[in-house]
Scaffold this motif. Structure first.
Motif, PDB file in Angstrom:
ATOM      1  N   LEU A  16       0.483  -1.173  -0.112  1.00 57.07           N
ATOM      2  CA  LEU A  16      -0.020   0.005   0.369  1.00 57.07           C
ATOM      3  C   LEU A  16       0.847   0.846   0.056  1.00 57.07           C
ATOM      4  N   ARG A  17       2.312   0.973   0.972  1.00 62.10           N
ATOM      5  CA  ARG A  17       2.535   2.616   1.053  1.00 62.10           C
ATOM      6  C   ARG A  17       3.536   2.500  -0.854  1.00 62.10           C
ATOM      7  N   GLN A  18       3.822   1.323  -1.568  1.00 57.24           N
ATOM      8  CA  GLN A  18       4.517   1.708  -2.419  1.00 57.24           C
ATOM      9  C   GLN A  18       3.402   2.689  -3.165  1.00 57.24           C
ATOM     10  N   ILE A  19       2.309   2.200  -3.071  1.00 55.67           N
ATOM     11  CA  ILE A  19       1.757   2.541  -4.297  1.00 55.67           C
ATOM     12  C   ILE A  19       0.893   3.842  -4.224  1.00 55.67           C
ATOM     13  N   VAL A  20       1.301   4.263  -2.632  1.00 51.57           N
ATOM     14  CA  VAL A  20       0.447   5.393  -2.519  1.00 51.57           C
ATOM     15  C   VAL A  20       1.434   6.568  -2.832  1.00 51.57           C
ATOM     16  N   ASP A  21       2.714   6.467  -2.506  1.00 49.66           N
ATOM     17  CA  ASP A  21       4.194   7.119  -2.542  1.00 49.66           C
ATOM     18  C   ASP A  21       4.250   7.117  -3.346  1.00 49.66           C
ATOM     19  N   THR A  22       4.000   6.333  -4.617  1.00 47.51           N
ATOM     20  CA  THR A  22       4.403   6.993  -6.489  1.00 47.51           C
ATOM     21  C   THR A  22       3.679   8.380  -6.654  1.00 47.51           C
TER      22      THR A  22
ATOM     23  N   LEU B  26       3.472   4.828   9.178  1.00 45.31           N
ATOM     24  CA  LEU B  26       2.463   4.954   8.043  1.00 45.31           C
ATOM     25  C   LEU B  26       2.436   5.873   8.295  1.00 45.31           C
ATOM     26  N   CYS B  27       1.812   5.892   9.358  1.00 44.45           N
ATOM     27  CA  CYS B  27       0.330   7.221   9.955  1.00 44.45           C
ATOM     28  C   CYS B  27       2.095   7.817  10.707  1.00 44.45           C
ATOM     29  N   ALA B  28       3.496   7.611  10.809  1.00 44.15           N
ATOM     30  CA  ALA B  28       3.850   8.395  10.669  1.00 44.15           C
ATOM     31  C   ALA B  28       4.503   9.444   9.029  1.00 44.15           C
ATOM     32  N   ALA B  29       5.068   8.389   8.702  1.00 41.98           N
ATOM     33  CA  ALA B  29       4.917   9.269   7.550  1.00 41.98           C
ATOM     34  C   ALA B  29       4.100   9.481   6.357  1.00 41.98           C
ATOM     35  N   TRP B  30       3.133   9.462   6.841  1.00 45.25           N
ATOM     36  CA  TRP B  30       1.425  10.542   5.840  1.00 45.25           C
ATOM     37  C   TRP B  30       0.637  11.396   7.010  1.00 45.25           C
ATOM     38  N   GLN B  31       1.506  11.119   8.135  1.00 44.57           N
ATOM     39  CA  GLN B  31       1.133  12.736   8.833  1.00 44.57           C
ATOM     40  C   GLN B  31       1.075  14.124   8.355  1.00 44.57           C
ATOM     41  N   GLY B  32      -0.472  14.546   8.781  1.00 45.60           N
ATOM     42  CA  GLY B  32      -0.494  15.671   8.326  1.00 45.60           C
ATOM     43  C   GLY B  32      -1.324  15.690   6.662  1.00 45.60           C
ATOM     44  N   ARG B  33      -1.216  14.125   5.840  1.00 44.32           N
ATOM     45  CA  ARG B  33      -1.682  13.934   4.661  1.00 44.32           C
ATOM     46  C   ARG B  33      -2.630  13.154   5.051  1.00 44.32           C
ATOM     47  N   ALA B  34      -2.881  11.937   5.834  1.00 46.78           N
ATOM     48  CA  ALA B  34      -3.372  11.220   6.031  1.00 46.78           C
ATOM     49  C   ALA B  34      -5.114  11.819   7.188  1.00 46.78           C
TER      50      ALA B  34
ATOM     51  N   LEU C 147     -28.836  12.700  18.704  1.00 47.85           N
ATOM     52  CA  LEU C 147     -27.767  13.352  17.335  1.00 47.85           C
ATOM     53  C   LEU C 147     -26.811  11.786  17.458  1.00 47.85           C
ATOM     54  N   ILE C 148     -26.742  11.987  16.318  1.00 50.96           N
ATOM     55  CA  ILE C 148     -25.456  11.211  15.790  1.00 50.96           C
ATOM     56  C   ILE C 148     -25.004  12.562  14.511  1.00 50.96           C
ATOM     57  N   GLY C 149     -23.479  11.975  14.078  1.00 53.14           N
ATOM     58  CA  GLY C 149     -22.964  12.487  13.488  1.00 53.14           C
ATOM     59  C   GLY C 149     -21.271  11.768  12.996  1.00 53.14           C
ATOM     60  N   ALA C 150     -20.720  12.595  12.305  1.00 58.17           N
ATOM     61  CA  ALA C 150     -19.496  12.812  11.678  1.00 58.17           C
ATOM     62  C   ALA C 150     -18.374  13.132  12.101  1.00 58.17           C
ATOM     63  N   THR C 151     -17.126  12.465  11.844  1.00 60.38           N
ATOM     64  CA  THR C 151     -16.240  13.151  12.087  1.00 60.38           C
ATOM     65  C   THR C 151     -14.573  13.009  11.380  1.00 60.38           C
ATOM     66  N   CYS C 152     -14.176  14.089  10.530  1.00 58.14           N
ATOM     67  CA  CYS C 152     -12.950  14.097   9.356  1.00 58.14           C
ATOM     68  C   CYS C 152     -11.859  14.839  10.431  1.00 58.14           C
ATOM     69  N   HIS C 153     -11.307  13.702  10.610  1.00 53.32           N
ATOM     70  CA  HIS C 153     -10.038  13.680  11.282  1.00 53.32           C
ATOM     71  C   HIS C 153      -8.198  13.870  10.593  1.00 53.32           C
ATOM     72  N   TYR C 154      -7.266  13.892  11.160  1.00 54.64           N
ATOM     73  CA  TYR C 154      -5.763  13.730  10.416  1.00 54.64           C
ATOM     74  C   TYR C 154      -5.621  11.924  11.349  1.00 54.64           C
ATOM     75  N   VAL C 155      -4.802  11.495  10.733  1.00 56.76           N
ATOM     76  CA  VAL C 155      -4.634  10.077  11.325  1.00 56.76           C
ATOM     77  C   VAL C 155      -3.410   9.959  12.263  1.00 56.76           C
ATOM     78  N   THR C 156      -3.688   9.060  13.601  1.00 57.06           N
ATOM     79  CA  THR C 156      -2.528   9.273  14.277  1.00 57.06           C
ATOM     80  C   THR C 156      -2.690   7.934  15.067  1.00 57.06           C
ATOM     81  N   ALA C 157      -1.245   7.617  15.440  1.00 56.40           N
ATOM     82  CA  ALA C 157      -1.125   6.571  15.295  1.00 56.40           C
ATOM     83  C   ALA C 157      -2.358   5.957  16.908  1.00 56.40           C
TER      84      ALA C 157
END
Length: 294
Positions: A165-171, A190-198, A225-235
């Protein structure tokens, strides 16, 4: 696909310890290079003592290449302090996005449609799925689909799958890696490599009901109430800096199936807003929080 009619701009984002003279230093520099500011936003956070700004400048007003502007502004940033975090981007440069999916199609369909209509300032370069279910939908939009199998109960096989997955994405050197209901937990490396982008969409109003089946958790608690959250991925699972959230009201008459259906609509809107703001450099991360100049 992006909006070809949108004026080309240089976008400066900056965060630094707060003090007097920051705005004057930035605006003075922009005036010195002949820049025409079309949008300016500021935030001074009293709790952290940090200052944030986003400035958009008409590209045709500046007779310098962007690399030279960066080199010159580096001196200004240094004057603002060694902790200054800044970035200068050009909206004329096409950004790349890679989407990660499993079987649910609603977020994928929405993002592919928005990109095709020119509503996302980026090109969707590829979709990677851990199942084949969404390949026909993806290819109908002319986007390459890659299948990466994640074998259950096989740690070594899963490690190999994440490396593939990493190889495909990083291409594609993507500006954003969007987990559009990708039902796999990214490993810490991967969380570290894609920090601020995932970027992830969690089908719950975090920090409540983290993990799997949040609508069923919410149903069991009788929430209104139900909802959804968009957030950056971390470990830390579902604990990354939050970009956007929204909610919808429900009643005791609704079943978990009803909640899932209503939640999908919220998820698509929240994710599309979060991804767009990220691509437009409207999201500044500071620690566990974000400043969003939407």
């Amino acid at each position: 696909m992006t909006d070809s009619n949108a004026p080309r701009t240089f976008v400066l984002t900056l965060g630094c310890p707060d003090r007097t003279g920051i705005v004057a230093a930035i605006s003075g520099f922009i005036a010195e290079i002949g820049g025409w500011i079309t949008e300016a936003a500021y935030h001074s956070d009293a709790t952290s003592g940090w200052f944030f700004t986003r400035q958009a400048v008409r590209a045709d007003s500046v007779q310098l290449p962007i690399d030279e502007i960066r080199a010159r502004f580096a001196a200004v940033a240094a004057e603002l302090g060694p902790a200054t975090d800044w970035r200068l981007t050009d909206t004329g440069e096409t950004k790349s996005v890679v989407l990660l999916v499993s079987k649910d199609s609603h977020c994928l369909t929405d993002l592919l449609s928005r990109a095709e209509r020119g509503e996302l300032p980026a090109q969707i370069s590829a979709v990677v799925g851990n199942h084949l279910d969404l390949e026909p939908l993806t290819t109908r939009f002319g986007v390459p689909f890659h299948h990466v199998s994640f074998p259950a109960g096989d740690p070594d096989g899963k490690t190999a799958a994440f490396e593939q997955l990493r190889q495909i994405v990083d291409t594609h050197a993507p500006e954003a890696i969007v987990l559009a209901r990708f039902m796999q937990i990214l490993p810490p490396d991967l969380c570290a490599a894609w920090q601020g982008r995932a970027i992830n969409i969690h089908h719950s109003f975090l920090p409540s009901f983290i993990g799997a089946r949040p609508y069923h958790q919410a149903f069991d608690r009788g929430v209104k109430l139900i909802g959804a959250t968009c957030h950056y991925v971390t470990a830390d699972l579902d604990a990354g800096p939050i970009i956007e959230q929204d909610v919808g009201r429900i009643s005791h008459e609704q079943t978990p199936t009803d909640m899932v259906r209503q939640g999908r609509d919220i998820e698509t809107l929240v994710l599309s807003r979060g991804v767009r703001w990220h691509l437009e450099d409207r999201v500044l991360v500071h620690g566990r929080k974000t400043v969003v100049f939407a």
